[in-house]
Structure formats: structure tokens, C-alpha cells
Design a protein around this motif. Sequence first.
Motif, PDB file in Angstrom:
ATOM      1  N   GLY A 403       0.822  -1.207   0.000  1.00  0.00           N
ATOM      2  CA  GLY A 403       0.000   0.000   0.000  1.00  0.00           C
ATOM      3  C   GLY A 403       0.858   1.260   0.000  1.00  0.00           C
ATOM      4  O   GLY A 403       0.533   2.257  -0.656  1.00  0.00           O
ATOM      5  N   THR A 404       1.957   1.210   0.748  1.00  0.00           N
ATOM      6  CA  THR A 404       2.866   2.362   0.789  1.00  0.00           C
ATOM      7  C   THR A 404       3.500   2.580  -0.586  1.00  0.00           C
ATOM      8  O   THR A 404       3.587   3.709  -1.072  1.00  0.00           O
ATOM      9  N   GLN A 405       3.920   1.495  -1.199  1.00  0.00           N
ATOM     10  CA  GLN A 405       4.496   1.589  -2.550  1.00  0.00           C
ATOM     11  C   GLN A 405       3.495   2.193  -3.524  1.00  0.00           C
ATOM     12  O   GLN A 405       3.829   3.049  -4.343  1.00  0.00           O
ATOM     13  N   ARG A 406       2.272   1.725  -3.427  1.00  0.00           N
ATOM     14  CA  ARG A 406       1.231   2.200  -4.335  1.00  0.00           C
ATOM     15  C   ARG A 406       0.990   3.693  -4.153  1.00  0.00           C
ATOM     16  O   ARG A 406       0.906   4.443  -5.123  1.00  0.00           O
ATOM     17  N   ALA A 407       0.919   4.138  -2.873  1.00  0.00           N
ATOM     18  CA  ALA A 407       0.695   5.565  -2.610  1.00  0.00           C
ATOM     19  C   ALA A 407       1.853   6.404  -3.179  1.00  0.00           C
ATOM     20  O   ALA A 407       1.645   7.458  -3.792  1.00  0.00           O
ATOM     21  N   LEU A 408       3.052   5.906  -2.995  1.00  0.00           N
ATOM     22  CA  LEU A 408       4.239   6.626  -3.459  1.00  0.00           C
ATOM     23  C   LEU A 408       4.249   6.758  -4.983  1.00  0.00           C
ATOM     24  O   LEU A 408       4.400   7.864  -5.533  1.00  0.00           O
ATOM     25  N   LEU A 409       4.077   5.636  -5.659  1.00  0.00           N
ATOM     26  CA  LEU A 409       4.128   5.678  -7.125  1.00  0.00           C
ATOM     27  C   LEU A 409       2.956   6.485  -7.684  1.00  0.00           C
ATOM     28  O   LEU A 409       3.106   7.194  -8.687  1.00  0.00           O
TER      29      LEU A 409
END
Length: 417
Positions: A403-409
Amino acid sequence: MRIGSLVALLLAASGLSVGAQQRATELGPTLLQNPSIRTAVDAAKTTESETIEDQIRLCEVEAPPFQEARRGQLFAQMLRETGLKNVRVDNEGNVIGVRPGLQPRPNVVLSAHLDTVFPKGTAVKVRREGALLRGPGIGDDCRGLADVMAVARILGKSSITTPGTITFVATVGEEGLGDLRGVKRLFNETLKDGVDRFVSIDGDGVGITYIGIGSIRYRVTFKGPGGHSFGSFGTVNPVHAMGRAIARIGDLQVPSSPRTTFNVGRVGGGTAVNAIPAEAWMEVDLRSAEAAQLRSLEQRFRQTIDDAVVQENARWGSQQLTATLDVVGVRPAGRLAPNAPIVQAAMSVQRALNLPVSFAEGSTDSNYPLSLNIPAITIDTGGTGSGVHTLGETFNTTDAWKGTQRALLLVLALAQP
Ligand SMILES: [Zn+2]
């Protein structure tokens, strides 16, 4: 929280790219080929322990409705430590920090909410059992806050420059009777006319919400003269009148699509078993994915109250029973088309990260910008939650870094012109 039903759409993200949509649908995979961006996305996984620590630290500071200031101050302090510019708290209590891009616009807001549903004095110590975190608000929305913080922290250490600006926000008043007061202030004053794209992180899983369920909430108060249950028998009874109303509300017919719902959530009144009450009250929540349906439901709901008052007065040949309706919350409905660029960009990011694409509808901070026709979506935090809005809330951190990766990208994708 994101309160919604899964629309149960599992889409192959490919096949939807046509013409002008091409760029948006390719955005995620293209960005991920950039080495600095790849490094930042990897950091969302390798620094997951810091994200979890932040999640716990923020959650162990109480944030009852209308009393989010202490958690807000901590959030502001932590944002400053990531190197963001112009970190401040606005007149409503929202925390704002800026990572300038090459240009001020587009300005992308990444946001989560500070407030919980729990009253002052709630024990907020978080217990950790392996991957499982237990504590009120630990998922909703402490994980969202921790994700916002993680994106700020990772970008703070990164050399990535974005064409547009990224603004990090923690809002107040998302839950219940907070009535979106934080996000309303953000768009009406603090960042008025200055937001091009809005992303809220709220809810567990990896879904995307681009349909904002509208809601209207009422407190209805029935009043009469009251009296002794035996001696004054024959006097209009506010609880009986409310019972008549509730029975009618319970029988209201609503469409399943657009999903439209009603709930009598709280009731109260009376003083003793042997007294005719002088007052009774109830709180009612009406929702729909479509504004017209919500208006229709609201009208029919109001009619049930009028009918109940007439009936109770007629039953005893009286005019003394009254009802007052107070609106205690309004969340406007709003929606995007599935092919809206912000939705397509979010889908491209899911695809780039090999995450399933699933859509939900909900009632979140995104409702307000959606009602203003500003592109907005709510994304889930990753991880899995249970017992949301209860003291037994848990958040399972397994794979939550996705989820963190998704928010970042996603914010990097949306900071493109
Ligand atoms: Zn929430």
C-alpha cells in the motif's frame, strides 16, 4: 474510514487504453523504469519497520472527534523532520506540508485523517503480536497517516524531482459528526483553488474508490408534555411516536444500484419506566451513491416523521406532540467516470506493482473534492483490518508495504503535468 461495498469489479487493466487514455494507463510502468523511482518504491518495502513505528507512535496519541490537536502537532513535527517545506496547521486543525516541484502546478494532495471515532479517555496503547497490531484507530486511519509520512520520508531522502508539487496533508473531522470539516476547510480556504488532484489514504486492502457516497444525517427530537404513566394515560407519547416513525423508516424501499441505504443508529429518551416521556430522540444516517436518490430518500424519510406525528396526535386527539429535524451532517455525493485520468493513473500504478485492480465506493474525505469536480480518489492502506470503529480494532501489517508503494508511485504519477 472508507465505508463502502466492493463494487466487485476485477478488471484486467489492459484493454482500456485508447487515444488520450494511453498516457495515463502507461504512466505507472513507465515511471517505474526510472532508477531513482525504482529505488524509492523499493524503500517503501525495506523501511516498512519505520512505517509501522510511525503508525504506532501516531496512534498512541489520542485524537477524539474535535480534539485532534495533539496528534496533529506530532504529525506536523514528524513532517518537518522529513524535510518538507512550509509545514503548518490551518485554522481547522489540518496539518499541511509541501514538497515543491519544478512548477507549483499540478498540485497533488496526499492525505489521511487524524481523527478517530473514540471519545477522550479511550486507552490507545497499541499491542503488537507479530504482524498484528491491536489498538483503536490503528488501521483507520493511523495506517493512512503512516503511509503519508512514509511517502514524505522516502521522497525527502530521494533526489527525485517532480514536474508538479506534492502537498502532504492530515485532515481533521473525517469521522462521524466531524462532517468532513477538515477537508471542507482545506478546499474552501487553506488550499482554495490550489489543488489539482486529491488522494486520500483510508481503508484496508488495496482497492480504489472513485465514487463518493453522499450522506445526510439527522437528529430528530420528538416532544410532548410528559406525565405519569398511569395518572396521565392518554397523553401523547414521544417514544411511541418515534416507534411509529422507525417502523416506517424500516420499511422504506431503496434501490441496490445506485446503492442507497438508511440506518437509525442511535435512540434515546424518557426518564423512568413509569413516566410518559417528554422527549425522545434518534440519529439517522441516509446514504446514496447518487445525489438524486439521496434527495428522494431524504424526502420520504421526512414524510415518515410527519406521518408519525400526525398519527400519534390523532391516536389521542391531541396537538401536543411535535418533532424537530436537525441536519447534523452532510457529505455530498460525487463520482468520476472509470476512464477519468486519475482513475486510469491509479490503475496503471496497480498494474506496475502487480496489484489487483478492485474498485469500491465509499464515504471519505474524497467526497468533498469530488462534489467540487476536482479529481479525487481514496486508496486503501494495504494490509488487512478488522473491527474498524471498535475498541478491538486490529491491523495486520502483512504486505502492508504494498500500500505504501502504491501511494508513493501514485503521487509521482499524478505530479506529472
Ligand atoms: Zn477512516
